[in-house]
Design a protein around this motif. Structure first.
Motif, PDB file in Angstrom:
ATOM      1  N   PRO A   5      25.695  31.650  18.836  1.00  0.00           N
ATOM      2  CA  PRO A   5      25.008  30.451  18.362  1.00  0.00           C
ATOM      3  C   PRO A   5      24.209  29.841  19.516  1.00  0.00           C
ATOM      4  CG  PRO A   5      27.288  29.931  18.823  1.00  0.00           C
ATOM      5  CD  PRO A   5      27.124  31.413  19.054  1.00  0.00           C
ATOM      6  N   LYS A   6      22.973  29.443  19.228  1.00  0.00           N
ATOM      7  CA  LYS A   6      22.146  28.792  20.253  1.00  0.00           C
ATOM      8  C   LYS A   6      22.181  27.280  20.097  1.00  0.00           C
ATOM      9  CE  LYS A   6      18.176  30.321  21.398  1.00  0.00           C
ATOM     10  NZ  LYS A   6      16.784  30.758  21.357  1.00  0.00           N
ATOM     11  N   ARG A  43      31.315  15.352  14.382  1.00  0.00           N
ATOM     12  CA  ARG A  43      30.610  16.612  14.137  1.00  0.00           C
ATOM     13  C   ARG A  43      29.799  17.042  15.348  1.00  0.00           C
ATOM     14  NH1 ARG A  43      28.285  14.963   8.266  1.00  0.00           N
ATOM     15  NH2 ARG A  43      30.274  15.049   7.169  1.00  0.00           N
ATOM     16  N   LEU A  44      29.236  16.067  16.064  1.00  0.00           N
ATOM     17  CA  LEU A  44      28.389  16.389  17.208  1.00  0.00           C
ATOM     18  C   LEU A  44      29.164  16.677  18.485  1.00  0.00           C
ATOM     19  CD1 LEU A  44      25.476  13.861  16.642  1.00  0.00           C
ATOM     20  CD2 LEU A  44      25.490  16.336  16.215  1.00  0.00           C
ATOM     21  N   ASP A  45      30.479  16.531  18.445  1.00  0.00           N
ATOM     22  CA  ASP A  45      31.323  16.789  19.613  1.00  0.00           C
ATOM     23  C   ASP A  45      31.859  18.229  19.536  1.00  0.00           C
ATOM     24  OD1 ASP A  45      32.783  16.463  21.938  1.00  0.00           O
ATOM     25  OD2 ASP A  45      34.447  15.429  20.915  1.00  0.00           O
ATOM     26  N   PHE A  46      30.968  19.193  19.724  1.00  0.00           N
ATOM     27  CA  PHE A  46      31.314  20.609  19.593  1.00  0.00           C
ATOM     28  C   PHE A  46      30.986  21.342  20.880  1.00  0.00           C
ATOM     29  CE2 PHE A  46      26.925  20.182  18.250  1.00  0.00           C
ATOM     30  CZ  PHE A  46      26.299  21.212  18.930  1.00  0.00           C
ATOM     31  N   GLU A  47      31.526  22.547  20.969  1.00  0.00           N
ATOM     32  CA  GLU A  47      31.219  23.466  22.073  1.00  0.00           C
ATOM     33  C   GLU A  47      30.786  24.791  21.475  1.00  0.00           C
ATOM     34  OE1 GLU A  47      34.443  23.961  24.843  1.00  0.00           O
ATOM     35  OE2 GLU A  47      35.071  21.885  24.561  1.00  0.00           O
ATOM     36  N   GLY A  52      31.003  31.812  18.611  1.00  0.00           N
ATOM     37  CA  GLY A  52      31.352  30.808  17.620  1.00  0.00           C
ATOM     38  C   GLY A  52      31.138  29.383  18.077  1.00  0.00           C
ATOM     39  N   ILE A  53      31.728  28.470  17.305  1.00  0.00           N
ATOM     40  CA  ILE A  53      31.601  27.033  17.529  1.00  0.00           C
ATOM     41  C   ILE A  53      33.003  26.432  17.472  1.00  0.00           C
ATOM     42  CG2 ILE A  53      30.433  24.921  16.787  1.00  0.00           C
ATOM     43  CD1 ILE A  53      28.708  26.907  14.972  1.00  0.00           C
ATOM     44  N   HIS A  54      33.276  25.488  18.366  1.00  0.00           N
ATOM     45  CA  HIS A  54      34.600  24.872  18.446  1.00  0.00           C
ATOM     46  C   HIS A  54      34.477  23.355  18.491  1.00  0.00           C
ATOM     47  CE1 HIS A  54      38.720  24.121  19.664  1.00  0.00           C
ATOM     48  NE2 HIS A  54      38.261  23.410  20.685  1.00  0.00           N
ATOM     49  N   TRP A  55      35.303  22.686  17.674  1.00  0.00           N
ATOM     50  CA  TRP A  55      35.447  21.227  17.684  1.00  0.00           C
ATOM     51  C   TRP A  55      36.888  20.927  18.075  1.00  0.00           C
ATOM     52  CZ3 TRP A  55      32.453  23.807  14.254  1.00  0.00           C
ATOM     53  CH2 TRP A  55      31.163  23.338  14.019  1.00  0.00           C
ATOM     54  N   ASP A  56      37.100  20.540  19.320  1.00  0.00           N
ATOM     55  CA  ASP A  56      38.447  20.304  19.823  1.00  0.00           C
ATOM     56  C   ASP A  56      39.140  19.176  19.057  1.00  0.00           C
ATOM     57  OD1 ASP A  56      40.512  21.001  21.735  1.00  0.00           O
ATOM     58  OD2 ASP A  56      40.115  19.040  22.647  1.00  0.00           O
ATOM     59  N   ASP A  61      37.548  25.831  14.478  1.00  0.00           N
ATOM     60  CA  ASP A  61      36.871  26.941  15.137  1.00  0.00           C
ATOM     61  C   ASP A  61      36.176  27.760  14.064  1.00  0.00           C
ATOM     62  OD1 ASP A  61      37.698  26.965  18.057  1.00  0.00           O
ATOM     63  OD2 ASP A  61      39.640  26.771  17.044  1.00  0.00           O
ATOM     64  N   ILE A  62      34.900  28.022  14.263  1.00  0.00           N
ATOM     65  CA  ILE A  62      34.119  28.782  13.295  1.00  0.00           C
ATOM     66  C   ILE A  62      33.465  29.949  14.020  1.00  0.00           C
ATOM     67  CG2 ILE A  62      32.174  28.719  11.704  1.00  0.00           C
ATOM     68  CD1 ILE A  62      32.773  25.739  11.282  1.00  0.00           C
ATOM     69  N   SER A  63      33.717  31.150  13.539  1.00  0.00           N
ATOM     70  CA  SER A  63      33.107  32.329  14.149  1.00  0.00           C
ATOM     71  C   SER A  63      31.773  32.619  13.466  1.00  0.00           C
ATOM     72  CB  SER A  63      34.024  33.546  14.042  1.00  0.00           C
ATOM     73  OG  SER A  63      34.041  34.047  12.717  1.00  0.00           O
ATOM     74  N   ILE A  64      30.829  33.082  14.239  1.00  0.00           N
ATOM     75  CA  ILE A  64      29.545  33.487  13.675  1.00  0.00           C
ATOM     76  C   ILE A  64      29.748  34.697  12.763  1.00  0.00           C
ATOM     77  CG2 ILE A  64      27.223  34.332  14.212  1.00  0.00           C
ATOM     78  CD1 ILE A  64      27.820  31.302  14.859  1.00  0.00           C
ATOM     79  N   GLU A  65      30.632  35.587  13.139  1.00  0.00           N
ATOM     80  CA  GLU A  65      30.945  36.751  12.297  1.00  0.00           C
ATOM     81  C   GLU A  65      31.398  36.299  10.908  1.00  0.00           C
ATOM     82  OE1 GLU A  65      34.152  40.431  12.073  1.00  0.00           O
ATOM     83  OE2 GLU A  65      33.904  39.355  13.960  1.00  0.00           O
ATOM     84  N   GLY A  66      32.276  35.283  10.857  1.00  0.00           N
ATOM     85  CA  GLY A  66      32.741  34.767   9.572  1.00  0.00           C
ATOM     86  C   GLY A  66      31.624  34.128   8.766  1.00  0.00           C
ATOM     87  N   LEU A  67      30.756  33.365   9.433  1.00  0.00           N
ATOM     88  CA  LEU A  67      29.625  32.756   8.721  1.00  0.00           C
ATOM     89  C   LEU A  67      28.702  33.820   8.141  1.00  0.00           C
ATOM     90  CD1 LEU A  67      28.628  29.786  11.062  1.00  0.00           C
ATOM     91  CD2 LEU A  67      29.965  29.709   8.937  1.00  0.00           C
ATOM     92  N   LEU A  68      28.411  34.847   8.936  1.00  0.00           N
ATOM     93  CA  LEU A  68      27.541  35.920   8.445  1.00  0.00           C
ATOM     94  C   LEU A  68      28.165  36.680   7.285  1.00  0.00           C
ATOM     95  CD1 LEU A  68      26.161  37.266  11.839  1.00  0.00           C
ATOM     96  CD2 LEU A  68      24.889  36.017  10.081  1.00  0.00           C
ATOM     97  N   ALA A  69      29.496  36.712   7.226  1.00  0.00           N
ATOM     98  CA  ALA A  69      30.206  37.374   6.126  1.00  0.00           C
ATOM     99  C   ALA A  69      30.366  36.458   4.919  1.00  0.00           C
ATOM    100  CB  ALA A  69      31.571  37.859   6.601  1.00  0.00           C
ATOM    101  N   GLY A  70      29.944  35.191   5.051  1.00  0.00           N
ATOM    102  CA  GLY A  70      30.033  34.256   3.933  1.00  0.00           C
ATOM    103  C   GLY A  70      31.398  33.616   3.772  1.00  0.00           C
ATOM    104  N   ARG A  71      32.196  33.606   4.837  1.00  0.00           N
ATOM    105  CA  ARG A  71      33.539  33.024   4.762  1.00  0.00           C
ATOM    106  C   ARG A  71      33.518  31.563   5.194  1.00  0.00           C
ATOM    107  NH1 ARG A  71      35.020  38.065   7.311  1.00  0.00           N
ATOM    108  NH2 ARG A  71      35.197  36.960   9.298  1.00  0.00           N
ATOM    109  N   GLY A  72      34.188  30.738   4.416  1.00  0.00           N
ATOM    110  CA  GLY A  72      34.398  29.348   4.786  1.00  0.00           C
ATOM    111  C   GLY A  72      35.753  29.196   5.445  1.00  0.00           C
ATOM    112  N   ASP A  73      36.300  28.000   5.393  1.00  0.00           N
ATOM    113  CA  ASP A  73      37.602  27.704   5.990  1.00  0.00           C
ATOM    114  C   ASP A  73      38.691  28.327   5.133  1.00  0.00           C
ATOM    115  OD1 ASP A  73      39.957  26.684   7.000  1.00  0.00           O
ATOM    116  OD2 ASP A  73      39.230  24.629   7.127  1.00  0.00           O
TER     117      ASP A  73
END
Length: 82
Positions: A5-6, A43-47, A52-56, A61-73
């Motif tokens: 993720p950029k 929401r804006l307090d992420f790394e 992927g993307i992480h909100w402590d 934690d959201i993986s880009i692989e999961g998003l590309l596969a269409g998986r939610g939480d």
């Protein structure tokens, strides 16, 4: 090697992830209940990480692989008993 993720941004119902390969993903906030119920500040307090993307504070934690596969939480499915 994973697609990284950029940047991410939010609107009222979705978040948008710009990927290192040039794609832009729109993801419904409804797929991620913790993000849906979070404040705009939370929401804006992420790394961003390499894959992927992480909100402590939200324990999300959201993986880009999961998003590309269409998986939610997958931990918060409707009707799931905790």
């Amino acid at each position: 090697m994973c697609i990284s993720p950029k940047s991410i941004r939010f609107d009222d119902s979705s978040f948008w992830v710009e990927l290192s390969d040039g794609r832009m993903l729109g993801v419904p906030l409804a797929w991620f209940p913790r993000l849906l119920s979070a404040t705009p500040e939370q929401r804006l307090d992420f790394e961003l990480s390499p894959c992927g993307i992480h909100w402590d504070a939200l324990d999300e934690d959201i993986s880009i692989e999961g998003l590309l596969a269409g998986r939610g939480d997958i931990t918060h499915r409707p009707g799931k008993v905790a």
